[in-house]
Design a protein around this motif. Sequence first.
Motif, short mmCIF file in Angstrom:
data_model
loop_
_atom_site.label_atom_id
_atom_site.label_comp_id
_atom_site.label_asym_id
_atom_site.label_seq_id
_atom_site.Cartn_x
_atom_site.Cartn_y
_atom_site.Cartn_z
N TRP A 178 0.83 -1.20 0.00
CA TRP A 178 0.00 0.00 0.00
C TRP A 178 0.87 1.25 0.00
O TRP A 178 2.00 1.25 0.50
N SER A 179 0.33 2.34 -0.50
CA SER A 179 0.91 3.65 -0.28
C SER A 179 0.50 4.11 1.11
O SER A 179 -0.70 4.12 1.42
N ALA B 55 -1.53 7.58 0.79
CA ALA B 55 -2.75 7.46 0.00
C ALA B 55 -3.64 6.33 0.50
O ALA B 55 -4.82 6.29 0.16
N THR B 56 -3.08 5.43 1.29
CA THR B 56 -3.76 4.25 1.88
C THR B 56 -4.33 3.31 0.82
O THR B 56 -5.15 2.45 1.13
N LYS B 57 -3.91 3.45 -0.42
CA LYS B 57 -4.43 2.61 -1.50
C LYS B 57 -3.42 1.52 -1.86
O LYS B 57 -2.22 1.67 -1.65
N SER C 4 -6.32 -4.29 -6.65
CA SER C 4 -5.92 -2.89 -6.79
C SER C 4 -6.88 -1.94 -6.10
O SER C 4 -6.57 -0.76 -5.95
N PHE C 5 -8.04 -2.43 -5.67
CA PHE C 5 -9.02 -1.57 -5.02
C PHE C 5 -9.01 -1.72 -3.50
O PHE C 5 -9.83 -1.12 -2.81
N LYS D 10 -8.12 -0.87 -0.04
CA LYS D 10 -7.56 0.24 0.72
C LYS D 10 -7.41 -0.15 2.19
O LYS D 10 -8.08 -1.06 2.68
#
Length: 199
Positions: free
Chosen positions: A153-154, A157-159, A166-167, A169
């Motif tokens: 994860w980033s 960005a928490t993504k 990829s979705f 979070k």
Amino acid sequence: MRFFLALYVLSLAACTQDSPVTPTEEVANTNVWFVTAGSITGGTTTFEVMDTPEYNTVMAIDASGELQENSKLALLARDGQVYAFPYYYTNYYEVVNVQFGAQKMAISFCPITKSAICFDRELSTGELVTLKASGYLYNDNMVPTDTNNKYFWSQMATKAIRGEDSFLKLSTFNIFETTWSQVKLYFPTAMVFTQPNVD
């Protein structure tokens, strides 16, 4: 007055020293990332996983002399108790896995962007993960991963930026950043995360 308000908000919301790392892989296969290759730097490294945090009193930590008056830290309130996570200590791991009752969280700190974020370790899929720092950077910000390197994860960005979904979070809890002097003044009964191996 602002600190009492901050504690109230925390209660409602519930949320470099050198790190012990060993390089094991460099960025090579860029097609595994969901973001542009140029935004990823670093490589997979073996960060020590912290999932058994130890806490000490404000008085004991202050007596050690390891924290300065202006040392930054993150505050988290759970079940009427305030917990402090000084970056001086969290920087050793970059991610500290904690549990308060049934709630499982992770306090992350990026020493480059100076950003601290508290994550929910239970994913939207129902899967429970233990987090660690991966050694990768996304736009100079740390990239947390699970201990099986299944997801990346980033932090800011928490993504998800790599992995099976990829979705996917990371949900977050509110934390409050302040200094050691303010903790001593306003939260003298706080429990303070400590790391005895810091030089």
